[in-house]
Design a protein around this motif. Sequence first.
Motif, PDB file in Angstrom:
ATOM      1  N   UNK A  36       0.825  -1.208   0.000  1.00  0.00           N
ATOM      2  CA  UNK A  36       0.000   0.000   0.000  1.00  0.00           C
ATOM      3  C   UNK A  36       0.861   1.261   0.000  1.00  0.00           C
ATOM      4  N   UNK A  37       2.029   1.170   0.611  1.00  0.00           N
ATOM      5  CA  UNK A  37       2.949   2.322   0.597  1.00  0.00           C
ATOM      6  C   UNK A  37       3.456   2.566  -0.829  1.00  0.00           C
ATOM      7  N   UNK A  38       3.713   1.466  -1.570  1.00  0.00           N
ATOM      8  CA  UNK A  38       4.189   1.612  -2.955  1.00  0.00           C
ATOM      9  C   UNK A  38       3.096   2.214  -3.829  1.00  0.00           C
ATOM     10  N   UNK A  39       1.849   1.795  -3.590  1.00  0.00           N
ATOM     11  CA  UNK A  39       0.715   2.336  -4.360  1.00  0.00           C
ATOM     12  C   UNK A  39       0.572   3.836  -4.063  1.00  0.00           C
ATOM     13  N   UNK A  40       0.690   4.163  -2.777  1.00  0.00           N
ATOM     14  CA  UNK A  40       0.553   5.566  -2.349  1.00  0.00           C
ATOM     15  C   UNK A  40       1.688   6.427  -2.906  1.00  0.00           C
ATOM     16  N   UNK A  41       2.892   5.867  -2.911  1.00  0.00           N
ATOM     17  CA  UNK A  41       4.068   6.650  -3.348  1.00  0.00           C
ATOM     18  C   UNK A  41       4.079   6.877  -4.856  1.00  0.00           C
ATOM     19  N   UNK A  42       3.458   5.967  -5.633  1.00  0.00           N
ATOM     20  CA  UNK A  42       3.518   6.112  -7.091  1.00  0.00           C
ATOM     21  C   UNK A  42       2.742   7.334  -7.557  1.00  0.00           C
TER      22      UNK A  42
ATOM     23  N   UNK B  79       4.885  -3.160 -13.282  1.00  0.00           N
ATOM     24  CA  UNK B  79       6.206  -2.545 -13.496  1.00  0.00           C
ATOM     25  C   UNK B  79       6.315  -1.253 -12.676  1.00  0.00           C
ATOM     26  N   UNK B  80       5.295  -0.397 -12.799  1.00  0.00           N
ATOM     27  CA  UNK B  80       5.368   0.907 -12.114  1.00  0.00           C
ATOM     28  C   UNK B  80       5.368   0.752 -10.595  1.00  0.00           C
ATOM     29  N   UNK B  81       4.552  -0.180 -10.082  1.00  0.00           N
ATOM     30  CA  UNK B  81       4.528  -0.368  -8.621  1.00  0.00           C
ATOM     31  C   UNK B  81       5.845  -0.961  -8.131  1.00  0.00           C
ATOM     32  N   UNK B  82       6.447  -1.827  -8.952  1.00  0.00           N
ATOM     33  CA  UNK B  82       7.735  -2.418  -8.554  1.00  0.00           C
ATOM     34  C   UNK B  82       8.832  -1.351  -8.541  1.00  0.00           C
ATOM     35  N   UNK B  83       8.747  -0.405  -9.472  1.00  0.00           N
ATOM     36  CA  UNK B  83       9.722   0.704  -9.471  1.00  0.00           C
ATOM     37  C   UNK B  83       9.485   1.560  -8.222  1.00  0.00           C
ATOM     38  N   UNK B  84       8.217   1.844  -7.945  1.00  0.00           N
ATOM     39  CA  UNK B  84       7.845   2.650  -6.784  1.00  0.00           C
ATOM     40  C   UNK B  84       8.336   1.983  -5.487  1.00  0.00           C
ATOM     41  N   UNK B  85       8.155   0.660  -5.404  1.00  0.00           N
ATOM     42  CA  UNK B  85       8.570  -0.084  -4.195  1.00  0.00           C
ATOM     43  C   UNK B  85      10.077  -0.007  -3.981  1.00  0.00           C
ATOM     44  N   UNK B  86      10.808   0.310  -5.062  1.00  0.00           N
ATOM     45  CA  UNK B  86      12.278   0.376  -4.947  1.00  0.00           C
ATOM     46  C   UNK B  86      12.761   1.828  -4.811  1.00  0.00           C
ATOM     47  N   UNK B  87      11.800   2.737  -4.578  1.00  0.00           N
ATOM     48  CA  UNK B  87      12.173   4.124  -4.283  1.00  0.00           C
ATOM     49  C   UNK B  87      12.407   5.004  -5.496  1.00  0.00           C
ATOM     50  N   UNK B  88      12.014   4.547  -6.692  1.00  0.00           N
ATOM     51  CA  UNK B  88      12.127   5.396  -7.881  1.00  0.00           C
ATOM     52  C   UNK B  88      10.734   5.721  -8.415  1.00  0.00           C
TER      53      UNK B  88
ATOM     54  N   UNK C 189       2.712  17.118 -10.314  1.00  0.00           N
ATOM     55  CA  UNK C 189       1.784  18.249 -10.424  1.00  0.00           C
ATOM     56  C   UNK C 189       0.771  18.247  -9.273  1.00  0.00           C
ATOM     57  N   UNK C 190       1.211  18.681  -8.091  1.00  0.00           N
ATOM     58  CA  UNK C 190       0.306  18.881  -6.953  1.00  0.00           C
ATOM     59  C   UNK C 190      -0.119  17.605  -6.265  1.00  0.00           C
ATOM     60  N   UNK C 191      -1.041  17.789  -5.325  1.00  0.00           N
ATOM     61  CA  UNK C 191      -1.572  16.654  -4.558  1.00  0.00           C
ATOM     62  C   UNK C 191      -2.319  15.714  -5.495  1.00  0.00           C
ATOM     63  N   UNK C 192      -2.376  14.450  -5.153  1.00  0.00           N
ATOM     64  CA  UNK C 192      -3.144  13.516  -5.972  1.00  0.00           C
ATOM     65  C   UNK C 192      -4.624  13.894  -5.925  1.00  0.00           C
TER      66      UNK C 192
END
Length: 227
Positions: free
Chosen positions: A4-10, A163-172, A212-215
Amino acid sequence: MDFFAAVEARRSVRKYTEKLVPADTIHKAIDAALNAPNSSNMQTWKIFWVQDKQKKAALVEACFSQGAAKTAQELVVFSVDRKEWRNSQKAILAAMGPNMPKEAHSYYTKLMPFLYARSYLAPIKWLLFNTVGLFRPMARSPWDMRGVNEVCIKSCALACENFMLAISAQGFDTCPMEGFDEHRVKKMLGLRCHERVVMVISVGERDPKGVWGERFRRPKDSVFKII
Ligand SMILES: Cc1cc2nc3c(=O)[nH]c(=O)nc-3n(C[C@H](O)[C@H](O)[C@H](O)COP(=O)(O)O)c2cc1C
């Protein structure tokens, strides 16, 4: 990182810093993409990590030189080739061998070819499915080549999200793009007429001004119903 943190961070990032992305980060995310659920396990996706400098420059231009592409450290193109179903079918039959359940064998040797091949039969398939559909539930989506492409694109979009969530989970960070000239992208990658480009995904570390701003999302009750 927790799912859920990775989803939130993306977030979709339009400006990246110059921090390099380790190759291992991309490979891990590609592995996650390839584990995405996909229709009949046909795996009709083709993924290109564009590293060649000239090709990368051409790809940025084909993405209308938008910030998400121009400032990215890495660019990965997700495409589909519906005709790949044949190779997947062969690979699945070979991998399962004699242990394959009878129903699965019949699905892959009879139904799959009927659905994916023989485009000239499209009007007959459509008529058949719609006639049977009057009497019992039937797969009545357009099973012509447009329908097959749609199925392939749905599956590939799931791979894109993995792919995008896996990148997000790795801090990018990433940005999915459909803002590109598909004709040019296909030409650059040497894709054939029937193939489709699904998304170009840029990767990097977000610049503080890259989001671009808050989600913003519409209220949950306007799109989600329990019935
Ligand atoms: C299929 C698809 C195509 C998109 N194309 C672009 C694009 O070409 N350029 C861009 O800057 N953002 C693009 N986006 C990103 C969306 O604008 C973004 O996901 C949306 O505004 C929600 O913001 P968020 O991703 O930060 O939650 C695309 C997203 C998707 C799913």
